[in-house]
Design a protein around this motif. Structure first.
Motif, PDB file in Angstrom:
ATOM      1  N   SER A 315       0.809  -1.254  -0.166  1.00  0.00           N
ATOM      2  CA  SER A 315       0.066   0.037  -0.023  1.00  0.00           C
ATOM      3  C   SER A 315       0.930   1.099   0.140  1.00  0.00           C
ATOM      4  O   SER A 315       1.572   1.372   1.198  1.00  0.00           O
ATOM      5  CB  SER A 315      -0.771  -0.097   1.142  1.00  0.00           C
ATOM      6  OG  SER A 315      -1.472   1.325   1.546  1.00  0.00           O
ATOM      7  N   LEU A 316       0.720   2.075  -1.064  1.00  0.00           N
ATOM      8  CA  LEU A 316       1.557   3.416  -1.255  1.00  0.00           C
ATOM      9  C   LEU A 316       1.152   4.318   0.009  1.00  0.00           C
ATOM     10  O   LEU A 316       1.916   5.061   0.542  1.00  0.00           O
ATOM     11  CB  LEU A 316       1.642   3.817  -2.430  1.00  0.00           C
ATOM     12  CG  LEU A 316       1.996   5.079  -2.620  1.00  0.00           C
ATOM     13  CD1 LEU A 316       3.635   5.026  -2.413  1.00  0.00           C
ATOM     14  CD2 LEU A 316       1.540   5.723  -4.129  1.00  0.00           C
ATOM     15  N   THR A 317      -0.317   4.213   0.189  1.00  0.00           N
ATOM     16  CA  THR A 317      -0.641   5.358   1.271  1.00  0.00           C
ATOM     17  C   THR A 317      -0.018   4.967   2.580  1.00  0.00           C
ATOM     18  O   THR A 317       0.517   6.069   3.215  1.00  0.00           O
ATOM     19  CB  THR A 317      -2.233   5.204   1.196  1.00  0.00           C
ATOM     20  OG1 THR A 317      -2.901   5.648  -0.006  1.00  0.00           O
ATOM     21  CG2 THR A 317      -2.814   6.230   2.224  1.00  0.00           C
ATOM     22  N   LEU A 318      -0.216   4.033   2.773  1.00  0.00           N
ATOM     23  CA  LEU A 318       0.398   3.478   4.295  1.00  0.00           C
ATOM     24  C   LEU A 318       1.970   3.653   4.294  1.00  0.00           C
ATOM     25  O   LEU A 318       2.657   4.186   5.203  1.00  0.00           O
ATOM     26  CB  LEU A 318       0.293   1.819   4.563  1.00  0.00           C
ATOM     27  CG  LEU A 318      -1.394   1.578   4.851  1.00  0.00           C
ATOM     28  CD1 LEU A 318      -1.166   0.066   5.289  1.00  0.00           C
ATOM     29  CD2 LEU A 318      -1.772   2.091   6.445  1.00  0.00           C
ATOM     30  N   PHE A 319       2.678   3.410   3.163  1.00  0.00           N
ATOM     31  CA  PHE A 319       3.916   3.785   3.136  1.00  0.00           C
ATOM     32  C   PHE A 319       4.217   5.168   3.227  1.00  0.00           C
ATOM     33  O   PHE A 319       5.133   5.603   4.044  1.00  0.00           O
ATOM     34  CB  PHE A 319       4.656   3.178   1.667  1.00  0.00           C
ATOM     35  CG  PHE A 319       6.155   2.978   1.495  1.00  0.00           C
ATOM     36  CD1 PHE A 319       6.694   2.071   2.314  1.00  0.00           C
ATOM     37  CD2 PHE A 319       7.025   4.217   1.219  1.00  0.00           C
ATOM     38  CE1 PHE A 319       8.076   1.729   2.074  1.00  0.00           C
ATOM     39  CE2 PHE A 319       8.360   4.092   1.245  1.00  0.00           C
ATOM     40  CZ  PHE A 319       8.850   2.907   1.622  1.00  0.00           C
ATOM     41  N   LEU A 320       3.413   6.075   2.631  1.00  0.00           N
ATOM     42  CA  LEU A 320       3.800   7.371   2.941  1.00  0.00           C
ATOM     43  C   LEU A 320       3.495   7.884   4.319  1.00  0.00           C
ATOM     44  O   LEU A 320       4.059   8.731   5.000  1.00  0.00           O
ATOM     45  CB  LEU A 320       2.765   8.278   1.822  1.00  0.00           C
ATOM     46  CG  LEU A 320       3.283   7.954   0.417  1.00  0.00           C
ATOM     47  CD1 LEU A 320       2.492   8.902  -0.453  1.00  0.00           C
ATOM     48  CD2 LEU A 320       4.677   8.867   0.286  1.00  0.00           C
ATOM     49  N   VAL A 321       2.456   7.327   4.989  1.00  0.00           N
ATOM     50  CA  VAL A 321       1.837   7.374   6.420  1.00  0.00           C
ATOM     51  C   VAL A 321       2.972   7.013   7.328  1.00  0.00           C
ATOM     52  O   VAL A 321       3.537   7.755   8.308  1.00  0.00           O
ATOM     53  CB  VAL A 321       0.618   6.866   6.791  1.00  0.00           C
ATOM     54  CG1 VAL A 321       0.429   7.001   8.123  1.00  0.00           C
ATOM     55  CG2 VAL A 321      -0.417   7.607   5.952  1.00  0.00           C
ATOM     56  N   GLY A 322       3.531   5.906   6.927  1.00  0.00           N
ATOM     57  CA  GLY A 322       4.580   5.355   7.843  1.00  0.00           C
ATOM     58  C   GLY A 322       5.940   6.187   7.895  1.00  0.00           C
ATOM     59  O   GLY A 322       6.594   6.311   8.620  1.00  0.00           O
ATOM     60  N   SER A 323       6.261   6.791   6.541  1.00  0.00           N
ATOM     61  CA  SER A 323       7.674   7.468   6.578  1.00  0.00           C
ATOM     62  C   SER A 323       7.328   8.976   7.410  1.00  0.00           C
ATOM     63  O   SER A 323       8.207   9.302   7.961  1.00  0.00           O
ATOM     64  CB  SER A 323       7.749   7.812   5.055  1.00  0.00           C
ATOM     65  OG  SER A 323       6.520   8.554   4.399  1.00  0.00           O
ATOM     66  N   VAL A 324       5.995   9.290   7.208  1.00  0.00           N
ATOM     67  CA  VAL A 324       5.797  10.566   8.041  1.00  0.00           C
ATOM     68  C   VAL A 324       5.726  10.277   9.620  1.00  0.00           C
ATOM     69  O   VAL A 324       6.534  11.115  10.235  1.00  0.00           O
ATOM     70  CB  VAL A 324       4.523  11.360   7.621  1.00  0.00           C
ATOM     71  CG1 VAL A 324       4.248  12.265   8.572  1.00  0.00           C
ATOM     72  CG2 VAL A 324       4.656  11.820   6.275  1.00  0.00           C
ATOM     73  N   LEU A 325       5.402   9.152  10.247  1.00  0.00           N
ATOM     74  CA  LEU A 325       5.185   8.910  11.414  1.00  0.00           C
ATOM     75  C   LEU A 325       6.728   8.716  11.956  1.00  0.00           C
ATOM     76  O   LEU A 325       7.215   9.241  13.059  1.00  0.00           O
ATOM     77  CB  LEU A 325       4.401   7.913  11.704  1.00  0.00           C
ATOM     78  CG  LEU A 325       2.869   8.000  11.380  1.00  0.00           C
ATOM     79  CD1 LEU A 325       2.114   6.636  11.439  1.00  0.00           C
ATOM     80  CD2 LEU A 325       2.252   9.151  12.697  1.00  0.00           C
ATOM     81  N   ALA A 326       7.365   7.844  11.146  1.00  0.00           N
ATOM     82  CA  ALA A 326       8.975   7.563  11.540  1.00  0.00           C
ATOM     83  C   ALA A 326       9.678   8.735  11.478  1.00  0.00           C
ATOM     84  O   ALA A 326      10.495   8.770  12.376  1.00  0.00           O
ATOM     85  CB  ALA A 326       9.292   6.292  10.690  1.00  0.00           C
ATOM     86  N   GLY A 327       9.522   9.575  10.476  1.00  0.00           N
ATOM     87  CA  GLY A 327      10.271  10.790  10.439  1.00  0.00           C
ATOM     88  C   GLY A 327       9.956  11.958  11.514  1.00  0.00           C
ATOM     89  O   GLY A 327      11.154  12.469  12.008  1.00  0.00           O
ATOM     90  N   SER A 328       9.057  11.973  11.996  1.00  0.00           N
ATOM     91  CA  SER A 328       8.497  12.747  13.048  1.00  0.00           C
ATOM     92  C   SER A 328       8.935  12.319  14.434  1.00  0.00           C
ATOM     93  O   SER A 328       9.436  13.168  15.010  1.00  0.00           O
ATOM     94  CB  SER A 328       6.971  12.831  13.242  1.00  0.00           C
ATOM     95  OG  SER A 328       6.489  13.230  11.909  1.00  0.00           O
ATOM     96  N   GLY A 329       8.816  11.023  14.312  1.00  0.00           N
ATOM     97  CA  GLY A 329       9.685  10.300  15.679  1.00  0.00           C
ATOM     98  C   GLY A 329      11.206  10.506  15.845  1.00  0.00           C
ATOM     99  O   GLY A 329      11.606  10.461  16.869  1.00  0.00           O
TER     100      GLY A 329
END
Length: 407
Positions: A315-329
């Motif tokens: 899922s591309l959408t989940l991949f983008l969401v995960g990248s933003v969450l991991a980056g914020s952390g």
């Protein structure tokens, strides 16, 4: 030491800009150099497609950059304290320009390795120096302003520049003819303009008449707080491993795992992770350091779990969401961990302790990325990402246990 007295000058005094404009020029040069350091992210796939080398070699080229940063931090990260901020920033900017020339003249694998190493050397000397120079220039123009604000600006310039690079690289890779040439021609011009501007910036360090004997940067651990330091070092190692994964392998993960071959998307994905780190640091700047650590230790594992799920579904959408969450952390965890370690250290050894934490951070750019690259020789990229995430969760759990109980 902050001073307005002009030391040995790189430009006639009448040509120098004000401290306020000097702040802007240094911020521009800092951002330009950092953007250049990440602009190859979407371009690695083009080199790989052209020359047919394996993905593992992409991670080796990326690791050459991290090795250059670590070597420069250890050997030259502190010399601006007696050589002068402007001179070191100028040398670092010209090192980035030299790296751009190497990309243009020697675009084969040996040249890429040397170009990335030179780029890392410049960034390693630049990061601490530019941060200090920005703070000192700001202190002259706005002496009543909280110094923490200039530090925050430097952090945003740092992460913002790093995040901008892959996006620019993606634009060139997807929409501009000859991206392996045009990208570096444009950045070479920008870097040379930045170098010229740096020549006009006021110096803020008074050079000593007798130059001290050179020695490499000392690295030490805070004697009374080693458990917290070790935990923080492991945490920043894990945080920068996430950065390294995206900066080197985002195009591969998108293409092989999610069947997304758009080079602009690869740049945006990598840039969004670093952009999220910068935004999170601004949004939560008023939050206490311990609370930032807690939030960072929550967001990074959640982001990694979402990324793993995105790779398996896919899922591309989940991949983008995960990248933003991991980056914020990553942004919150790194900033808070550095602040925690700085507070634990004795003032006389703070620089040596921070050098240790930064070396641990940049080691995170080398070792995990190389291991993932080797793993991709035998297993599909989704499984490699899941394995990386599992190892990261173990490191983050141990770091949180060590840091949060002592911070």
């Amino acid at each position: 030491m902050v001073t307005t007295a002009p030391p040995a000058s790189l430009a006639p005094a009448g040509w120098r800009v004000s401290h306020g404009w000097g702040f802007r020029v240094v911020a521009f040069a800092f951002a330009a150099c950092l953007a250049f350091s990440t602009v190859p992210t979407p371009l690695y796939a083009l080199y790989q497609q052209r020359d047919g080398f394996p993905t593992f070699l992409v991670t080796v080229v990326f690791a050459a950059y991290a090795v250059g940063v670590m070597a420069s931090l250890y050997l030259a990260g502190h010399v601006s304290d007696w050589l002068g901020r402007r001179r070191v920033i100028l040398a670092s900017t010209l090192a980035e320009a030299l790296s751009a020339v190497l990309f243009l003249l020697w675009p084969e694998v040996p040249g890429l390795l040397i170009a990335r190493f030179v780029c890392g050397v410049g960034i390693g000397a630049l990061t601490a120096t530019a941060t200090a120079h920005l703070s000192e220039l700001r202190a002259v123009t706005r002496p009543d302003q909280d110094l923490g604000r200039s530090g925050l600006i430097a952090t945003v310039v740092n992460m913002g520049g790093l995040g901008l690079g892959p996006i620019v690289g993606g634009v060139f890779a997807q929409y501009i003819d000859g991206p392996l040439t045009s990208t570096f021609v444009v950045f070479l011009i920008v870097l040379l303009v930045a170098a010229f501007g740096v020549c006009l910036v006021p110096e803020t360090v008074e050079r000593r008449e007798e130059r001290p004997a050179y020695r490499p940067q000392r690295v030490s651990l805070p004697a009374g707080a080693r458990p917290a330091f070790v935990g923080a070092a492991i945490g920043v190692f894990a945080a920068f491993a996430i950065t390294g994964l995206f900066m080197s392998l985002a195009p591969t993960l998108l293409a092989e795992g999610l069947h997304q071959h758009n080079r602009m998307l690869a740049g945006v994905t990598a840039g969004s992770m670093l952009g999220a780190a910068a935004v999170a640091q601004v949004v939560f700047a008023s939050m206490a350091s311990r609370a930032q650590l807690r939030l960072g230790f929550v967001l990074m594992p959640v982001g990694l779990a979402v990324l793993s799920a995105a790779a398996l579904l896919p899922s591309l959408t989940l991949f983008l969401v995960g990248s933003v969450l991991a980056g914020s952390g990553m942004g919150l965890g790194f900033r808070a961990a550095v602040g925690t370690v700085a507070a634990l250290a004795d003032p006389l050894s703070r620089g040596e302790v921070l050098a240790g934490i930064f070396l641990a951070a940049y080691a995170g750019l080398v070792v995990p990325v190389l291991l993932v690259g080797m793993t991709l020789l035998w297993v599909p990229s989704p499984l490699a990402l899941v394995g990386f995430s599992a190892a990261e969760l173990v490191l983050l759990a141990f770091s949180a246990w060590r840091v949060l109980r002592t911070a």
